[in-house]
Design a protein around this motif. Sequence first.
Motif, PDB file in Angstrom:
ATOM      1  N   LEU A   8       0.852  -1.185   0.000  1.00  0.00           N
ATOM      2  CA  LEU A   8       0.000   0.000   0.000  1.00  0.00           C
ATOM      3  C   LEU A   8       0.891   1.238   0.000  1.00  0.00           C
ATOM      4  CD1 LEU A   8      -2.533  -1.074   2.784  1.00  0.00           C
ATOM      5  CD2 LEU A   8      -2.711  -1.466   0.322  1.00  0.00           C
ATOM      6  N   SER A   9       0.526   2.238  -0.796  1.00  0.00           N
ATOM      7  CA  SER A   9       1.303   3.475  -0.858  1.00  0.00           C
ATOM      8  C   SER A   9       0.369   4.664  -0.659  1.00  0.00           C
ATOM      9  CB  SER A   9       2.020   3.587  -2.205  1.00  0.00           C
ATOM     10  OG  SER A   9       2.815   4.762  -2.260  1.00  0.00           O
ATOM     11  N   GLY A  10       0.776   5.606   0.199  1.00  0.00           N
ATOM     12  CA  GLY A  10      -0.037   6.783   0.470  1.00  0.00           C
ATOM     13  C   GLY A  10      -0.298   6.923   1.964  1.00  0.00           C
ATOM     14  N   ILE A  11      -1.374   7.566   2.324  1.00  0.00           N
ATOM     15  CA  ILE A  11      -2.318   8.275   1.461  1.00  0.00           C
ATOM     16  C   ILE A  11      -1.673   9.614   1.106  1.00  0.00           C
ATOM     17  CG2 ILE A  11      -4.606   9.295   1.292  1.00  0.00           C
ATOM     18  CD1 ILE A  11      -5.466   7.336   3.553  1.00  0.00           C
ATOM     19  N   ASN A  12      -1.500   9.875  -0.182  1.00  0.00           N
ATOM     20  CA  ASN A  12      -0.803  11.067  -0.613  1.00  0.00           C
ATOM     21  C   ASN A  12      -1.637  12.322  -0.356  1.00  0.00           C
ATOM     22  OD1 ASN A  12       1.625  12.074  -2.063  1.00  0.00           O
ATOM     23  ND2 ASN A  12       0.098  12.887  -3.486  1.00  0.00           N
ATOM     24  N   GLY A  13      -0.965  13.402   0.044  1.00  0.00           N
ATOM     25  CA  GLY A  13      -1.664  14.646   0.332  1.00  0.00           C
ATOM     26  C   GLY A  13      -1.896  15.498  -0.899  1.00  0.00           C
ATOM     27  N   GLY A  14      -2.185  14.875  -2.024  1.00  0.00           N
ATOM     28  CA  GLY A  14      -2.455  15.562  -3.281  1.00  0.00           C
ATOM     29  C   GLY A  14      -2.844  14.531  -4.312  1.00  0.00           C
ATOM     30  N   GLY A  15      -3.502  14.964  -5.369  1.00  0.00           N
ATOM     31  CA  GLY A  15      -4.006  14.018  -6.358  1.00  0.00           C
ATOM     32  C   GLY A  15      -2.926  13.433  -7.236  1.00  0.00           C
ATOM     33  N   ASN A  16      -3.205  12.254  -7.768  1.00  0.00           N
ATOM     34  CA  ASN A  16      -2.342  11.598  -8.753  1.00  0.00           C
ATOM     35  C   ASN A  16      -3.223  10.987  -9.846  1.00  0.00           C
ATOM     36  OD1 ASN A  16       0.490  11.875  -7.929  1.00  0.00           O
ATOM     37  ND2 ASN A  16      -0.178  10.813  -6.075  1.00  0.00           N
ATOM     38  N   VAL A  17      -3.841  11.873 -10.610  1.00  0.00           N
ATOM     39  CA  VAL A  17      -4.687  11.454 -11.719  1.00  0.00           C
ATOM     40  C   VAL A  17      -3.961  11.700 -13.036  1.00  0.00           C
ATOM     41  CG1 VAL A  17      -6.856  11.852 -10.481  1.00  0.00           C
ATOM     42  CG2 VAL A  17      -5.821  13.713 -11.794  1.00  0.00           C
ATOM     43  N   THR A  33     -12.143   3.461 -13.407  1.00  0.00           N
ATOM     44  CA  THR A  33     -11.906   4.497 -14.407  1.00  0.00           C
ATOM     45  C   THR A  33     -10.674   4.201 -15.258  1.00  0.00           C
ATOM     46  OG1 THR A  33     -10.605   5.750 -12.789  1.00  0.00           O
ATOM     47  CG2 THR A  33     -12.951   6.296 -12.994  1.00  0.00           C
ATOM     48  N   ARG A  34     -10.504   5.012 -16.291  1.00  0.00           N
ATOM     49  CA  ARG A  34      -9.293   5.034 -17.103  1.00  0.00           C
ATOM     50  C   ARG A  34      -8.532   6.312 -16.757  1.00  0.00           C
ATOM     51  NH1 ARG A  34     -10.298   7.104 -23.175  1.00  0.00           N
ATOM     52  NH2 ARG A  34      -8.132   7.660 -22.779  1.00  0.00           N
ATOM     53  N   LEU A  35      -7.266   6.387 -17.160  1.00  0.00           N
ATOM     54  CA  LEU A  35      -6.492   7.604 -16.943  1.00  0.00           C
ATOM     55  C   LEU A  35      -7.023   8.722 -17.832  1.00  0.00           C
ATOM     56  CD1 LEU A  35      -2.851   6.193 -16.805  1.00  0.00           C
ATOM     57  CD2 LEU A  35      -4.229   7.018 -14.888  1.00  0.00           C
ATOM     58  N   GLY A  36      -7.113   9.909 -17.274  1.00  0.00           N
ATOM     59  CA  GLY A  36      -7.552  11.061 -18.040  1.00  0.00           C
ATOM     60  C   GLY A  36      -6.377  11.835 -18.604  1.00  0.00           C
ATOM     61  N   ARG A  37      -6.659  13.081 -18.995  1.00  0.00           N
ATOM     62  CA  ARG A  37      -5.614  13.993 -19.485  1.00  0.00           C
ATOM     63  C   ARG A  37      -5.850  15.348 -18.848  1.00  0.00           C
ATOM     64  NH1 ARG A  37      -7.197  12.275 -24.848  1.00  0.00           N
ATOM     65  NH2 ARG A  37      -6.060  10.424 -25.462  1.00  0.00           N
ATOM     66  N   HIS A  38      -4.777  15.949 -18.352  1.00  0.00           N
ATOM     67  CA  HIS A  38      -4.932  17.266 -17.733  1.00  0.00           C
ATOM     68  C   HIS A  38      -3.657  18.076 -17.868  1.00  0.00           C
ATOM     69  CE1 HIS A  38      -3.448  15.930 -13.440  1.00  0.00           C
ATOM     70  NE2 HIS A  38      -2.565  15.702 -14.379  1.00  0.00           N
ATOM     71  N   SER A  39      -3.707  19.337 -17.422  1.00  0.00           N
ATOM     72  CA  SER A  39      -2.566  20.230 -17.524  1.00  0.00           C
ATOM     73  C   SER A  39      -2.580  21.198 -16.356  1.00  0.00           C
ATOM     74  CB  SER A  39      -2.606  21.014 -18.834  1.00  0.00           C
ATOM     75  OG  SER A  39      -1.616  22.033 -18.847  1.00  0.00           O
ATOM     76  N   TYR A  40      -1.386  21.528 -15.863  1.00  0.00           N
ATOM     77  CA  TYR A  40      -1.242  22.538 -14.814  1.00  0.00           C
ATOM     78  C   TYR A  40      -0.756  23.869 -15.385  1.00  0.00           C
ATOM     79  CZ  TYR A  40      -1.603  18.648 -11.525  1.00  0.00           C
ATOM     80  OH  TYR A  40      -2.043  17.561 -10.815  1.00  0.00           O
ATOM     81  N   GLY A  41      -0.643  23.946 -16.710  1.00  0.00           N
ATOM     82  CA  GLY A  41      -0.129  25.147 -17.329  1.00  0.00           C
ATOM     83  C   GLY A  41       1.351  25.079 -17.638  1.00  0.00           C
TER      84      GLY A  41
END
Length: 265
Positions: free
Chosen positions: A95-104, A182-190
């Motif tokens: 088990l890994s985490g629980i991370n304090g931020g998303g990993n999508v 779910t499947r992996l999505g696509r995103h951007s932080y700029g």
Amino acid sequence: MAEPSIARILVSNDDGIDAPGIKLLEAIARRLSPDVWVVAPEMEQSGAGHSLTTRRPLRLIEVAPQRYLVDGTPTDCVLLALKGLLRGRPPSLVLSGINGGGNVAEDITYSGTVAAAMEATLLGVPAIAFSLVARGRGQDFSHAARFARSLVRAALSQPLPSRLLLNVNVPAGVEPRGWAVTRLGRHSYGNQVVENRDPRGRRYYWIGGTEYSHEDLPGSDCNAVLDDQLVSVTPVLLDLTDLQRMEELVRWPVDGFERRAPAKI
């Protein structure tokens, strides 16, 4: 079939051994099994990805019974645990985490949280990575902890394939409306790069971004967590081969070399 009372569980993370998320995940694991081991980085390793330390020796220090810190990356931690500390009897689940931020979405290629789980999977042990998608909503881990306990209990109740890798993201600040595969999505932080100068006039840079957006992909982890307030559970396959591109590549005219079929496996 592995029973919760006898399962050996390894817990790691990338936020460091004293982070609140790993303490919760450790507590969850100990409620489900008496045989729990923690091997985690001494310091935060967010963004370390799937990196190994190969140019200096590593220290594995016991800070409490069956609780160790490593002066390295999350991948180092899992490798030392599976190939060193626990080599006589590997864990049933990592088990890994629980991370304090998303990993999508593309985050999984940078994430130390997912990398710890990935290393376990590559070494033949099923693994689950847990992350809290805060996005400015604070870090209340209560719903993430509750879901983690339910999912780990379900995982331990059945035979697991050795190459199982699950990436779990829980929305923060809201009561999840349920969960979805779910499947992996696509995103951007700029992807902004900020340049500045230190007091001595030398340039330095900050890598980051504040212009977050994600593509509207039905069935993706981004849509599930950020739009629908669902917990996303994404099975991740580590074979990165692009099968469609393989079919296209065979038609490339590469002069001077004969294309041959690869050996059958």
